[in-house]
Design a protein around this motif. Sequence first.
Motif, PDB file in Angstrom:
ATOM      1  N   GLN A 129     -14.215  -0.419   7.656  1.00 63.21           N
ATOM      2  CA  GLN A 129     -12.807   0.201   7.450  1.00 63.21           C
ATOM      3  C   GLN A 129     -12.324  -0.273   6.006  1.00 63.21           C
ATOM      4  O   GLN A 129     -11.679   0.591   5.555  1.00 63.21           O
ATOM      5  CB  GLN A 129     -12.050  -0.436   8.523  1.00 63.21           C
ATOM      6  CG  GLN A 129     -10.526   0.133   8.588  1.00 63.21           C
ATOM      7  CD  GLN A 129      -9.649  -0.870   9.552  1.00 63.21           C
ATOM      8  OE1 GLN A 129      -9.925  -0.143  10.668  1.00 63.21           O
ATOM      9  NE2 GLN A 129      -8.976  -1.520   9.127  1.00 63.21           N
ATOM     10  N   MET A 169     -12.104   6.332   8.935  1.00 64.08           N
ATOM     11  CA  MET A 169     -11.107   5.684   8.248  1.00 64.08           C
ATOM     12  C   MET A 169     -10.902   6.255   6.772  1.00 64.08           C
ATOM     13  O   MET A 169      -9.935   6.327   6.116  1.00 64.08           O
ATOM     14  CB  MET A 169     -11.328   4.266   8.118  1.00 64.08           C
ATOM     15  CG  MET A 169     -11.246   3.539   9.364  1.00 64.08           C
ATOM     16  SD  MET A 169      -9.588   3.768  10.004  1.00 64.08           S
ATOM     17  CE  MET A 169      -9.810   4.780  11.787  1.00 64.08           C
ATOM     18  N   PHE A 205     -11.174   2.464   3.461  1.00 67.88           N
ATOM     19  CA  PHE A 205      -9.710   2.473   2.949  1.00 67.88           C
ATOM     20  C   PHE A 205      -9.598   2.437   1.414  1.00 67.88           C
ATOM     21  O   PHE A 205      -9.010   2.963   0.733  1.00 67.88           O
ATOM     22  CB  PHE A 205      -8.922   1.408   3.430  1.00 67.88           C
ATOM     23  CG  PHE A 205      -8.113   1.869   4.780  1.00 67.88           C
ATOM     24  CD1 PHE A 205      -8.777   1.999   6.017  1.00 67.88           C
ATOM     25  CD2 PHE A 205      -6.940   2.213   4.852  1.00 67.88           C
ATOM     26  CE1 PHE A 205      -8.203   2.531   6.977  1.00 67.88           C
ATOM     27  CE2 PHE A 205      -6.110   2.653   5.799  1.00 67.88           C
ATOM     28  CZ  PHE A 205      -6.838   2.603   7.167  1.00 67.88           C
ATOM     29  N   TYR A 251      -8.994  -3.735  -0.893  1.00 66.28           N
ATOM     30  CA  TYR A 251      -9.793  -3.372   0.060  1.00 66.28           C
ATOM     31  C   TYR A 251     -11.174  -3.691  -0.224  1.00 66.28           C
ATOM     32  O   TYR A 251     -12.085  -4.129   0.647  1.00 66.28           O
ATOM     33  CB  TYR A 251      -9.877  -1.811   0.357  1.00 66.28           C
ATOM     34  CG  TYR A 251      -8.651  -1.374   1.208  1.00 66.28           C
ATOM     35  CD1 TYR A 251      -8.220  -1.850   2.575  1.00 66.28           C
ATOM     36  CD2 TYR A 251      -7.651  -0.508   0.932  1.00 66.28           C
ATOM     37  CE1 TYR A 251      -7.151  -1.492   3.116  1.00 66.28           C
ATOM     38  CE2 TYR A 251      -6.410   0.031   1.373  1.00 66.28           C
ATOM     39  CZ  TYR A 251      -6.385  -0.633   2.654  1.00 66.28           C
ATOM     40  OH  TYR A 251      -5.233  -0.555   3.378  1.00 66.28           O
ATOM     41  N   GLU A 311      -6.106  -4.610   9.732  1.00 70.16           N
ATOM     42  CA  GLU A 311      -4.635  -4.265   9.250  1.00 70.16           C
ATOM     43  C   GLU A 311      -4.039  -3.421  10.154  1.00 70.16           C
ATOM     44  O   GLU A 311      -3.404  -2.458  10.163  1.00 70.16           O
ATOM     45  CB  GLU A 311      -5.067  -3.707   7.858  1.00 70.16           C
ATOM     46  CG  GLU A 311      -5.017  -4.410   6.972  1.00 70.16           C
ATOM     47  CD  GLU A 311      -5.307  -3.849   5.646  1.00 70.16           C
ATOM     48  OE1 GLU A 311      -4.397  -3.079   5.238  1.00 70.16           O
ATOM     49  OE2 GLU A 311      -6.079  -4.262   4.868  1.00 70.16           O
ATOM     50  N   THR A 352       0.839  -1.267   0.035  1.00 72.96           N
ATOM     51  CA  THR A 352       0.082   0.003   0.028  1.00 72.96           C
ATOM     52  C   THR A 352       0.784   1.286  -0.019  1.00 72.96           C
ATOM     53  O   THR A 352       0.272   2.374  -0.226  1.00 72.96           O
ATOM     54  CB  THR A 352      -0.823  -0.193   1.282  1.00 72.96           C
ATOM     55  OG1 THR A 352      -0.200  -0.124   2.473  1.00 72.96           O
ATOM     56  CG2 THR A 352      -1.908  -1.148   1.253  1.00 72.96           C
ATOM     57  N   ASP A 398      -2.938   8.106   2.361  1.00 71.94           N
ATOM     58  CA  ASP A 398      -2.350   6.876   2.432  1.00 71.94           C
ATOM     59  C   ASP A 398      -1.483   6.459   1.027  1.00 71.94           C
ATOM     60  O   ASP A 398      -0.372   6.398   1.242  1.00 71.94           O
ATOM     61  CB  ASP A 398      -3.066   5.641   2.997  1.00 71.94           C
ATOM     62  CG  ASP A 398      -2.179   4.689   3.400  1.00 71.94           C
ATOM     63  OD1 ASP A 398      -1.317   4.974   4.412  1.00 71.94           O
ATOM     64  OD2 ASP A 398      -2.513   3.388   3.018  1.00 71.94           O
ATOM     65  N   GLY A 449      -8.377   5.456  -0.963  1.00 75.74           N
ATOM     66  CA  GLY A 449      -7.273   5.315  -1.708  1.00 75.74           C
ATOM     67  C   GLY A 449      -7.461   6.174  -2.987  1.00 75.74           C
ATOM     68  O   GLY A 449      -6.861   6.594  -3.597  1.00 75.74           O
ATOM     69  N   TYR A 485      -8.876   9.211   6.946  1.00 74.71           N
ATOM     70  CA  TYR A 485      -7.184   8.687   6.891  1.00 74.71           C
ATOM     71  C   TYR A 485      -6.545   8.280   5.751  1.00 74.71           C
ATOM     72  O   TYR A 485      -5.752   8.501   5.571  1.00 74.71           O
ATOM     73  CB  TYR A 485      -7.095   7.591   8.165  1.00 74.71           C
ATOM     74  CG  TYR A 485      -5.696   7.064   8.290  1.00 74.71           C
ATOM     75  CD1 TYR A 485      -4.922   7.797   9.029  1.00 74.71           C
ATOM     76  CD2 TYR A 485      -5.504   5.831   7.796  1.00 74.71           C
ATOM     77  CE1 TYR A 485      -3.677   7.060   9.095  1.00 74.71           C
ATOM     78  CE2 TYR A 485      -4.289   5.434   7.915  1.00 74.71           C
ATOM     79  CZ  TYR A 485      -3.300   5.977   8.655  1.00 74.71           C
ATOM     80  OH  TYR A 485      -2.105   5.609   8.643  1.00 74.71           O
ATOM     81  N   ALA A 486      -7.553   7.188   5.089  1.00 75.30           N
ATOM     82  CA  ALA A 486      -6.764   6.662   4.048  1.00 75.30           C
ATOM     83  C   ALA A 486      -6.731   7.398   2.755  1.00 75.30           C
ATOM     84  O   ALA A 486      -6.074   7.070   1.988  1.00 75.30           O
ATOM     85  CB  ALA A 486      -7.887   5.404   3.682  1.00 75.30           C
ATOM     86  N   THR A 487      -7.495   8.491   2.836  1.00 77.86           N
ATOM     87  CA  THR A 487      -7.210   9.324   1.619  1.00 77.86           C
ATOM     88  C   THR A 487      -5.566   9.920   1.268  1.00 77.86           C
ATOM     89  O   THR A 487      -5.537  10.102   0.136  1.00 77.86           O
ATOM     90  CB  THR A 487      -8.142  10.624   1.592  1.00 77.86           C
ATOM     91  OG1 THR A 487      -9.495  10.295   1.801  1.00 77.86           O
ATOM     92  CG2 THR A 487      -8.061  11.687   0.464  1.00 77.86           C
TER      93      THR A 487
END
Length: 471
Positions: free
Chosen positions: A397, A264, A401, A79, A471, A53, A271, A405, A267-269
Motif C-alpha cells: 500500500q 491503492m 501511495f 511512502y 494510515e 499529505t 490524493d 502521488g 486511489y493515491a493518484t
Amino acid sequence: MHPPSLPQKMKDETGRRTDQRRNHELSQELGWISIFRLGLVQAALGAIVVLTTSTLNRVMIVELGLAAVIPGALVGLHYGVQITRPIWGHKSDAGQDRTTWILRGMALLAVSATLAAATTLLFERSLTLGLAVAVLAYSLIGIGIGACGTSLLALIAARTTPQRKAAAATITWILMIFGIIVSSVLVGSTLDPYSHPRLIAITAITGVLCFCITLVAVGRIERRSRQPARKSAPLETSSFQESFSDVWHDPDARLFTLFIFISMLAYATQDLILEPFAGLMFGMSPGETTRLTGTQHAGVLLGMLLVGIAGTIFGKTMPGMPKLIIAGGCFVSALALAGLGLSSLHAPSWPLETNVFVLGVANGAFAVAAISTMMLLAGAGKRADHGMRMGIWGAAQAIAFGLGGLLGTVALDTGRSLFQDNGIAFGAVFGLEAALFLVATGMAVRLRRAPNSKIPQDLHRSATVAAVPGE
C-alpha cells in the motif's frame, strides 16, 4: 512401525510451537475497551498524516508556487521509506515491546510533521535549503508511520480472538476516519486567514495532542502480558527471510498483495492533486480545500457503514457480496473520477463537493470489503506471522501511495506543460486514475475466482467490517 523421521519431527515441533504461540497470544486477548483505545492511536495517525499529505501539499503548490512534482516526490519519499514495514512486523511477531515501538513512532511522526510544516518558511528563503530539510522531515515521517502503524496493527491482529477480529478492525477503521475528519474540519476552520506560522503552530499542537492520546491509549495494555510474552518468544524461531518467504509463497497472499497495490495506486493518484485542483479551478481557499478533504473522508465513512448494514441484512443470502462490493466499489470510483475529469471543463459550476463525496463513498465501500479479507488472511499462514503479513500488505500500500502521488503530480506538470491549460491537464490525470480503477476492478474479479483459495466460505459474515492498515 517406523519411528518418525528427523524432518517430520522438526515439522511437528514447529507446528506445536506455532500453536503454543498462537494459544498464548489469544490467552492474552484484548477486551473491547482495549480495542477501542488502540483504535484511538490509529485516529491520531490519521489526524497528523492528513496534514502532511493534503494541506501542506496544497500550500507548496498554490501558496509557494512550487512545481507539483516537489510535494509529490516528498510524499512519495515518505511512502517509499515505509517499505521497511515488514521489518517492524517481524519484530512484533518475534515478541518485541510493541508499546514502545508505537510510542516512539508516534513521537517521531509528530516532530517530523512539524518540521515539514516549518519548511514553508525555508522554501521562501532558499529552495535548496527547503528541499534539504523537507527530505529529512518526510523520511522521518515515513519511519514514524511504519514503526507506529505496523506495530499497532500487529498488536491488534495477534491479541484479538478470531471471533473479535472483524469487529476490532471495524472500530479501528471508524476511529481512523473519525480522526481524519476531525483534523480536516478543525484545521480547516482555524487555518484561515492563512500564514506559514499559523500552519506550523497548528501542526505542532496537533502532534502534541495526538501523542498524548497515544500515550493514554496504549498505557498498561501490554503490561499484564509482557513478561509471559517474553518467555514464549523463543517459540517463534523463524528468521525474517523464512517468514517473508512463507507469506510470499502463499498464492492467496501474493494475489491479494497485487490487488492492494493496483487499487491503492489508483486511489493515491488523486490524493495529492485534489486540493490544488479545487484551489486552481474552483477558487477555493486553503481552509475550504482542507474541508473538501474532510468531505471526501466523510463519504468513505458512509460507504463503510452502508456496506456493514448491507452485509448484516443480505450477508447470509448473498455469500459472494464482499467480492461484488470490492469490484463494484472500484468501478464506481472509476466513474466518480471520470466525473472529476469532466468537472475540469465545467468549473466552477460543477457540483464538486457532491462528486468528491460520491468518490469517497465508493472508496470506502471497496476498501472495507477488501481489507476485511486481509484481516482474515492475516492469520492463515503456517506460522504466527500476523505482523509480517500486515507488514507486506502495508508495504504494498505504501509503495502504491508513493508511486501514485508521484505519478499524479508528474502527469499534472506534464499536462500543464503540453497543453498550457489547467483544465485539460487535470482532466487527463483524473482520466488516468479512472483507467487504473478499471484495472483494479478486473483484479477484483480475478481475486474472486482465485483457485485453491484459503478464504473461508463464511467470509461474508465478517467481510463487511475492516480497517485500513497503517494510515
